[in-house]
Design a protein around this motif. Structure first.
Motif, short mmCIF file in Angstrom:
data_model
loop_
_atom_site.label_atom_id
_atom_site.label_comp_id
_atom_site.label_asym_id
_atom_site.label_seq_id
_atom_site.Cartn_x
_atom_site.Cartn_y
_atom_site.Cartn_z
N GLY A 428 0.81 -1.20 0.00
CA GLY A 428 0.00 0.00 0.00
C GLY A 428 0.84 1.25 0.00
O GLY A 428 1.66 1.45 -0.89
N ALA A 429 0.65 2.09 1.02
CA ALA A 429 1.34 3.37 1.14
C ALA A 429 2.20 3.38 2.39
O ALA A 429 1.91 2.69 3.37
N MET A 430 3.24 4.19 2.35
CA MET A 430 4.19 4.25 3.46
C MET A 430 4.56 5.70 3.74
O MET A 430 5.02 6.42 2.84
N VAL A 431 4.34 6.16 4.97
CA VAL A 431 4.70 7.51 5.37
C VAL A 431 6.21 7.60 5.53
O VAL A 431 6.82 6.83 6.27
N LEU A 432 6.83 8.54 4.82
CA LEU A 432 8.29 8.67 4.88
C LEU A 432 8.71 10.10 4.61
O LEU A 432 7.89 11.02 4.48
N GLY A 433 10.01 10.30 4.50
CA GLY A 433 10.58 11.59 4.17
C GLY A 433 12.05 11.40 3.87
O GLY A 433 12.62 10.34 4.14
N THR A 434 12.66 12.41 3.30
CA THR A 434 14.08 12.32 3.00
C THR A 434 14.71 13.69 3.06
O THR A 434 14.03 14.72 2.94
N GLY A 435 16.02 13.70 3.27
CA GLY A 435 16.79 14.93 3.23
C GLY A 435 17.87 14.79 2.19
O GLY A 435 18.17 13.70 1.70
N GLY A 436 18.50 15.90 1.83
CA GLY A 436 19.56 15.87 0.84
C GLY A 436 20.42 17.11 0.92
O GLY A 436 20.51 17.74 1.96
N THR A 437 21.02 17.47 -0.18
CA THR A 437 21.86 18.65 -0.26
C THR A 437 21.21 19.66 -1.20
O THR A 437 20.12 19.43 -1.72
N THR A 438 21.89 20.77 -1.44
CA THR A 438 21.33 21.76 -2.36
C THR A 438 21.34 21.28 -3.80
O THR A 438 20.68 21.88 -4.65
N ASP A 439 22.06 20.21 -4.09
CA ASP A 439 22.06 19.63 -5.43
C ASP A 439 20.78 18.81 -5.60
O ASP A 439 20.55 17.85 -4.87
N PRO A 440 19.93 19.16 -6.56
CA PRO A 440 18.65 18.44 -6.72
C PRO A 440 18.82 16.96 -7.02
O PRO A 440 17.90 16.17 -6.78
#
Length: 533
Positions: A428-440
């Protein structure tokens, strides 16, 4: 109610004692209340921010790094580098005299040289590398880059020079080298462990060149570090550093206010006002290089293969309600996988507005007028991108019920949660998130076909998207590169293999006795240059 208060007090006291029972804490000891236990101590094997803060940001260095509080790539273990005109050859001159940590298990006989860099990076591309058989060989973060698939060769030019040749031009390659997976290991230490049939200890007793030396780990309780007296940028001003593992965000705030820990990140939005008003605490915030979203498993749920169904799910969500109740308005609605601080953010893309009638129409067009059922997985830990995964899931469950989509909310421990997402085991669906750098590329790379079984939890594969992403990474002109990345964002928002929800603000709070800490938009926690007075 009295019983609940008693339990909370006892639990809080136990947590405090678990840290204070460590050897006597010196005046220059800083206790950081971290949100989760590390998955291990080899940063290349994991994607979790807490793991990377406990390893890559404390014990290790990389060839290059992002300047603290900025967005430029600056020297770290490499003092300089050159890039060929076609962006295929990257040659690094190493910093002389860099010492690896002395520990109870390892006394290095030499300083950092090219052998360490070649050993570290060859592991990612050579299936016969000695560590491949001794440790897991899945490197989650690499799926967000082309690091493994695009390297043609890694060469030791001389003792202090390394050249990496790429198969195709990649203008993001230097940025990729700032990621935690690129932390440089001691080849001497790894080879010693392999020879003694103890290779697993590389993931248990890390040895690096970083500002702090790993001392011990009390599982799910505390990690202890000592200042590295030989650190090449000067010995840290903290003698000791303790990560007190405190999963409950409310308890983290309580411990900060009682000075049982001196720094926390991402307090609950409900605690921001009280922290701001406290005279003994500093509270800082900045727009984060991060995004909260919903993954949709296109492999395990047949209905999700239809883009009209994915559109319906996105249209049904009340983002204003989410921002108000989950983020307490400390975030803005997300319009893409790339957040505003990244340099190719596309301001022409707009967040999906709630439209229940249109959502029902989309489902009917897909032949699902009566709806369907699936799982909805709630993130079990508090994060910058998801302050309350359970509440997020509950609110989305209620929104989707209005269009006939029934969901069964499930959760599991954080380590297993990530493993399940990586393997595509959720239905199904999964609640998540991510971080990164200024480079897209640090955000868009996770949706490549090559990211499946690593960081592409939606298991979506679009060859046109991959080709566009590859063109962007090879493009030398920054304006044309930005335009290509914006086109890639457009494909994602049209296809919706995941549903962006929110662009959060990053928060950190610390005692006024703490000095020199820099809140980073990328969410990394680093204590180099920090002191207590």
């Amino acid at each position: 109610m009295h019983t609940v208060k008693t339990v909370v007090r006892k639990t809080t006291l136990a947590l405090a004692l678990s840290v204070l029972s460590l050897p006597a804490l010196a005046a220059s000891t800083l206790v950081y209340c971290s949100a989760a236990a590390p998955e291990g101590f080899d940063p290349a094997l994991y994607a979790g921010a807490d793991t990377h803060d406990a390893t890559a940001e404390t014990v290790f260095n990389r060839l290059v790094r992002i300047e603290r509080g900025g967005n430029r790539v600056v020297p770290d273990l490499a003092v300089s580098w050159t890039v060929s005109p076609d962006a295929r050859d990257y040659t690094f001159q190493l910093r002389p005299g860099v010492k690896f940590h002395h520990t109870a298990d390892f006394v290095p006989t030499r300083t950092l040289n090219a052998d360490d860099v070649v050993f570290t990076f060859s592991r990612f591309i050579d299936p016969k590398h000695p560590l491949r058989g001794a440790l897991p060989s899945v490197f989650p973060q690499i799926g967000m880059t082309s690091f493994d698939s695009n390297i043609e060769k890694i060469e030791k030019v001389d003792a202090m020079t390394v050249r990496i040749t790429l198969k195709k031009s990649d203008t993001s390659f230097l940025n990729d080298l700032t990621w935690p997976f690129a932390s440089v290991h001691s080849a001497e230490y790894a080879q010693k462990l392999i020879a003694e049939n103890r290779a697993a200890e590389l993931n248990q007793k890390p040895v690096g060149t970083g500002p702090f030396v790993f001392r011990s780990y009390q599982k799910d309780s505390a990690i202890r570090y000592a200042a590295n007296p030989d650190y090449f940028r000067s010995k840290p001003r903290l003698d000791n550093l303790v990560f007190a593992i405190t999963p409950d965000a409310t308890v983290r705030v309580q411990k900060l206010l009682r000075n049982e820990c001196q720094l926390i990140i991402q307090p609950k939005p409900t605690d921001l006002a009280s922290l701001s008003a406290n005279r003994d605490v500093v509270l800082r915030s900045t727009p984060a290089l991060a995004v909260g979203y919903l993954n949709l498993n296109l492999e395990k749920v047949p209905q999700l293969k239809d883009v009209r169904v994915r559109e319906a799910l996105a249209l049904a969500i009340d983002r204003k309600g989410l921002l108000s109740q989950v983020y307490l308005d400390a975030a803005r609605p997300a319009s893409s996988l790339v957040p505003p601080p990244a340099w190719a953010f596309d301001p022409t893309l707009k967040p999906v507005s709630q439209d229940v009638a249109l959502a029902r129409k989309k489902l009917a067009e897909a032949g699902l007028a009566e709806g369907f059922s699936m799982e909805l997985w709630a993130m079990p830990v508090t994060r910058l991108t998801q302050p309350n995964g359970k509440l997020t899931a509950e609110m989305i469950q209620a929104d989707w019920a209005k269009i006939g989509v029934k969901t069964d909310i499930k959760t599991i421990g954080w380590g297993e949660y990530i493993k399940m997402g990586r393997s595509g085991g959720y239905k199904g669906a999964m609640v998540l998130g991510t971080g990164g750098t200024t480079d897209p590329a640090s955000f868009l790379g996770m949706m490549n076909c090559g990211g499946i079984d690593q960081v592409n939890f939606s298991r979506w594969c679009n060859k046109n998207y991959d080709a566009l992403f590859a063109r962007a990474k090879a493009e030398r002109d920054p304006n044309r590169r930005a335009a290509l990345y914006r086109q890639a964002q457009g494909i994602l928002m049209k296809e919706l293999p995941l549903i962006p929800l929110a662009y959060p603000n990053a928060y950190a709070a610390w005692r006024k006795t703490v000095h020199g800490y820099t809140l980073s938009a990328d969410g990394r926690v680093n204590f180099e240059g920090v002191w207590i007075k």
